[in-house]
Enzyme design. Structure first.
Site, PDB file in Angstrom:
ATOM      1  N   ARG A  61     -50.149  -7.428  -6.160  1.00 58.61           N
ATOM      2  CA  ARG A  61     -50.537  -6.478  -7.217  1.00 58.61           C
ATOM      3  C   ARG A  61     -51.283  -7.156  -8.364  1.00 58.61           C
ATOM      4  O   ARG A  61     -51.866  -6.482  -9.208  1.00 58.61           O
ATOM      5  CB  ARG A  61     -49.311  -5.751  -7.753  1.00 58.61           C
ATOM      6  CG  ARG A  61     -48.260  -6.658  -8.373  1.00 58.61           C
ATOM      7  CD  ARG A  61     -47.017  -5.875  -8.776  1.00 58.61           C
ATOM      8  NE  ARG A  61     -45.977  -6.732  -9.348  1.00 58.61           N
ATOM      9  CZ  ARG A  61     -45.083  -7.372  -8.627  1.00 58.61           C
ATOM     10  NH1 ARG A  61     -45.112  -7.291  -7.299  1.00 58.61           N
ATOM     11  NH2 ARG A  61     -44.156  -8.123  -9.205  1.00 58.61           N
ATOM     12  N   TYR A  62     -51.253  -8.501  -8.382  1.00 56.06           N
ATOM     13  CA  TYR A  62     -51.888  -9.223  -9.484  1.00 56.06           C
ATOM     14  C   TYR A  62     -53.231  -9.857  -9.115  1.00 56.06           C
ATOM     15  O   TYR A  62     -53.936 -10.325  -9.996  1.00 56.06           O
ATOM     16  CB  TYR A  62     -50.962 -10.338  -9.982  1.00 56.06           C
ATOM     17  CG  TYR A  62     -49.660  -9.840 -10.550  1.00 56.06           C
ATOM     18  CD1 TYR A  62     -49.635  -8.915 -11.590  1.00 56.06           C
ATOM     19  CD2 TYR A  62     -48.444 -10.291 -10.034  1.00 56.06           C
ATOM     20  CE1 TYR A  62     -48.436  -8.457 -12.103  1.00 56.06           C
ATOM     21  CE2 TYR A  62     -47.234  -9.831 -10.541  1.00 56.06           C
ATOM     22  CZ  TYR A  62     -47.243  -8.906 -11.578  1.00 56.06           C
ATOM     23  OH  TYR A  62     -46.058  -8.451 -12.086  1.00 56.06           O
ATOM     24  N   ILE A  63     -53.545  -9.910  -7.844  1.00 55.63           N
ATOM     25  CA  ILE A  63     -54.779 -10.592  -7.433  1.00 55.63           C
ATOM     26  C   ILE A  63     -55.732  -9.599  -6.776  1.00 55.63           C
ATOM     27  O   ILE A  63     -55.307  -8.555  -6.259  1.00 55.63           O
ATOM     28  CB  ILE A  63     -54.489 -11.775  -6.482  1.00 55.63           C
ATOM     29  CG1 ILE A  63     -53.678 -11.320  -5.279  1.00 55.63           C
ATOM     30  CG2 ILE A  63     -53.779 -12.891  -7.221  1.00 55.63           C
ATOM     31  CD1 ILE A  63     -53.400 -12.430  -4.273  1.00 55.63           C
TER      32      ILE A  63
END
Length: 838
Positions: A118-120
């Site tokens: 979800r962060y990359i």
């Protein structure tokens, strides 16, 4: 029917459990091989990778997408859950070829994992969009649930499999294909298409060095050795600048600490300073040689790893083992075929467009459109009338006119037709005809077209993808020679024991756990054993030492009395090769034989001894001298020469011996930067035990060193290496960057410290040693200028400059010029060989 018979018939039935096991296991094995672990030869991708790229193409709008969203999209095609998709996606992103990444994607060098999906973010690279996708040339199949179409293989016009490499473990087989260099793969593809020979060797993102002498084209049975690059920061510190492929910095440091704990190397500490670049500092213990430690790191830690490739791919729905050259040829042929299909599709589209544009021109130019204004009974009659009107012009077209063509013309809005409209159609037709001609030319010269395609890839995407892993042969490191002495050897001479656990007995020598020990007894027996806590050899031990295999210089001098006849014999022998744990009898074999005298001579020394016979014997002369130099060095099994038939009371050293061996011949192997005795490289001369070597380096330093074969002398920094003669004058030319001139000096070596570098040119950034020699009458030949402007001259250095101190700056010789060339011309018999100029 009884229960037993029912059970028997159940297992005999092919539809029973036995039959199910037969088919299920085969189905499972086939599925894992074809659908999970092994890449396809056509596009170099495993199914999960292919499905990820296809999903990303569907989502592609030029912007980055969250990896979590990409995983969700790929799950429509891949039935094995988000974890396997996420891992495969991160693996693809870390290869930095098909996917552009944003955010923390981890680091293969350090082993740091990527951030949560979800962060990359990620998107397809421009390179991937160009080489991997074309819906018109893609073969499609239904996805696992039948809802979607997915590619059977992607139309890959690049040897992706060799560029990325692949690892996979299936049922009954595995694959391991090492990554290769992007630019070299393209260049090799071009060479293959041109009918030229090519070679391919692995290249890793992690850099380092690789020995490919046993690569075997990546087939089964091949092997490569990969090393980290280790530099000597100073005499107390080593720096590791990169890690071997498949090894992380954490694993590397753990292996170094483990080797230190096991006593194989001696270090103070290991510190990781890795940031954008790998930098691991190893602080050495006091008195430890950096050169030996570097060799020990390669021998005992993950600074060197061995990798066995095993190139297996799916071809025609079967696993096949191929070499990297076969894979590249297949990839180039596949890419050429795809390019041909693309050209054929483009040609068909251009011809279709030319046909319709020509129809449109005739339709308006010949006013056939007016048939639409006439009153016909039905629409079909209108179409027939238009078709009839085209009959006189059919020869101008390249195919028949279909009903669909006429319908398409009637759907075009009819307005007032200007001459400019006809001219525009003529221009379009000419452009299409030029394009058709160009496509046909490419089809007729398909190889040239494919080569141009690869050259375009290289020019657009090759920058920054140069080789990172240096190809070089590795010298064989003998673990025994570089192992640190981590144990102490003791001996109990009377009882006949040797070992590291006999701490109350006599200390012999420091040793390592890898060493072999050679032991001699008074009875005349010899035995070689592995270092252990306690080994029994035989009572009355007279000599213990570390055994050096193939040592032809160490010579043993011995006088023994035969137990059977009482005759005394003298012998000289070497011990080169043996069988460990085997007992060798150095006498004639009688149990009562006894050694009266024994010495070990590292350089074949032959002493003079005084032999005193028993006073009770009948010999007329009871004392005499014996000269070992009169004996030839023979094998250990020889009985020796007769000394006396009378009993000996004592044998004592009278005069120390001198070597009876020829001096030791040494060579310098610039390939590995090592001294050797095997005639490899530059011959340095014959050396006595006390002789030294002098080394001059490009940076204007010199170093005096000994004959130790384990030391490393960097050939890339080396200017001159030779046997050291302190009486010789050194003549040196060096560049002074600040003054933009070449200086000359003559001096004697006045320092005596070994293995310490001394700077003998003017210190300053950019200064370097241009030429150096120890010839007696050196003449420097100089050439300046280019073409017709070349000027040549010679300098007799002894007349140009006086002898000065080694720290002196020297005198000016020449102003700097980019075209200047210098070389020594000295008398024959000196170090260099060209003839003397007048």
């Amino acid at each position: 029917m009884s229960a037993a018979k029912k059970k028997e018939s159940f297992f005999d039935n092919e539809a029973g459990v036995q039959g199910q096991y037969k088919t299920w296991f085969l189905d499972y094995a086939s599925y894992v091989i074809l659908e999970r672990a092994v890449p396809a030869m056509e596009d170099g991708l495993k199914p999960v990778q292919r499905r990820i790229l296809h999903a990303m193409k569907e989502m592609d709008d030029g912007r980055f997408n969250k990896v979590a969203n990409i995983i969700g999209q790929a799950m429509q095609y891949h039935p094995h859950g988000d974890a396997s998709i996420g891992d495969a996606l991160v693996n693809l992103g870390q290869k930095d070829l098909l996917i552009e990444t944003q955010g923390n994607w981890g680091d293969v060098r350090t082993g740091m994992e990527a951030a949560a999906p979800r962060y990359i973010e990620a998107r397809l690279s421009k390179f991937a969009l160009e080489v991997a996708f074309n819906a018109k040339t893609t073969d499609w199949q239904l996805s696992y649930d039948g809802r979607k179409n997915e590619p059977v293989t992607l139309p890959m016009k690049f040897p992706l499999l060799l560029a990325q490499g692949a690892d996979g473990i299936a049922v009954g087989l595995s694959t391991k294909i090492l990554p290769h260099n992007f630019c070299e793969l393209i260049e090799a593809s071009i060479k293959y298409l041109r009918g030229k020979k090519f070679e391919l060797f692995p290249d890793f993102q992690t850099g380092g060095m690789i020995d490919v002498s046993n690569y075997n084209e990546g087939k089964r049975g091949g092997k490569v050795r990969v090393r980290a690059r280790i530099e000597e920061l100073d005499k107390k510190t080593l720096v590791i600048r990169d890690v071997p492929y498949s090894v992380t910095t954490t694993q590397l440091m753990e292996s170094i600490v483990k080797a230190n704990d096991q006593g194989k190397i001696k270090i103070k500490k290991v510190t990781d300073y890795t940031g954008a670049d790998i930098e691991i500092h190893i602080e050495l213990a006091a008195g430890i040689s950096p050169d030996i430690t570097i060799d020990a790191l390669y021998a005992f830690t993950d600074c060197e790893v061995s990798i066995s490739p095993n190139a297996c791919v799916i071809l025609d729905q079967k696993p096949q083992f191929l070499g990297v050259q076969e894979l590249l040829k297949a990839s180039a042929d596949y890419a050429k075929d795809l390019l041909k299909r693309e050209l054929e599709i483009k040609l068909s589209e251009l011809q279709e467009k030319w046909h319709y544009t020509s129809l449109e021109k005739i339709f308006f130019e010949e006013k056939i459109y007016k048939e639409l204004e006439k009153k016909h009974a039905t629409w079909e009659k209108v179409l027939e009338a238009i078709a009839e009107a085209f009959v006189p012009f059919r020869k101008q077209l390249r195919r028949d006119i279909t009903r669909e063509d006429i319908v398409k013309l009637t759907e075009k809005p009819v307005r007032r037709i200007y001459k400019l409209d006809i001219d525009e159609l003529n221009t379009q037709i000419k452009g299409l005809e030029a394009d058709i001609k160009q496509v046909k030319f490419h089809l007729a010269n398909l190889t040239d077209y494919a080569v141009a395609y690869y050259e375009g890839l290289l020019s657009k995407y090759g920058k920054g993808r140069e080789r990172k892993t240096e190809i070089k042969p590795f010298e064989a490191i003998q673990a025994k020679q570089v192992a640190i002495a981590n144990a102490k050897l003791y001996v109990n001479r009377e009882d006949g024991f040797v070992g590291t656990g006999l701490k109350k007995d006599e200390f012999v020598v420091d040793c390592s756990n890898l060493d072999d020990i050679i032991v001699f007894t008074r009875r005349g027996l010899m035995k070689v054993v592995k270092v252990s806590e306690k080994s029994y050899i035989g009572k009355d031990i007279i000599h213990v030492a570390i055994f050096q295999k193939n040592d032809e210089r160490t010579t043993y001098n011995m006088i023994y009395a035969d137990g059977k006849g009482g005759m005394s014999y003298a012998k000289r022998f070497n011990v080169t090769g043996i069988t460990r744990e085997k007992e060798y009898d150095l006498t004639k074999g009688d149990e009562k034989s006894k050694v009266n005298y024994f010495t070990v001579n590292p350089n074949g020394e032959a002493e003079v001894v005084k032999i005193v016979l028993s006073p009770n014997c009948t010999a007329r002369i009871k004392e005499f001298d014996f000269y070992f130099e009169e004996l030839e060095i023979k094998g250990r099994n020889s009985q020796g020469n007769q000394v006396t038939k009378y009993p000996i009371k004592s044998v004592k050293l009278k005069e120390a011996g001198r070597s009876t061996l020829s001096n030791r011949k040494l060579w310098y192997d610039d390939q590995f930067g090592r001294l050797n005795t095997e005639s490899k490289g530059l011959y340095l001369g014959g050396f006595e035990a006390e002789d030294l070597i002098i080394v001059f380096y490009n940076d204007g330093t010199y170093e005096i060193t000994d004959q130790e074969l384990t030391q490393k002398i960097d050939s890339e920094k080396l200017k001159l290496i030779e046997k050291f003669n302190p009486e010789k004058l050194v003549s040196a030319i060096y560049f002074d960057k600040k003054s933009l001139q070449f200086n000359v000096k003559r001096f004697k070596i006045e320092t005596t410290t070994l293995k310490n570098k001394f700077t003998f040119i003017k210190e300053g950034e950019g200064n370097y040693l241009e030429a150096v020699t120890t010839a007696d009458e050196p003449i420097l030949a100089v050439q300046q200028g280019r073409g017709d402007q070349i000027r040549k001259g010679k300098f007799k250095i002894a007349k140009v400059v006086e002898v000065m101190g080694w720290k002196a700056v020297g005198a000016k010789l020449l102003d700097y010029s980019k075209s200047i060339k210098m070389e020594w011309e000295v008398k024959k018999g000196d170090q260099q060989q060209p003839e003397l100029f007048e």
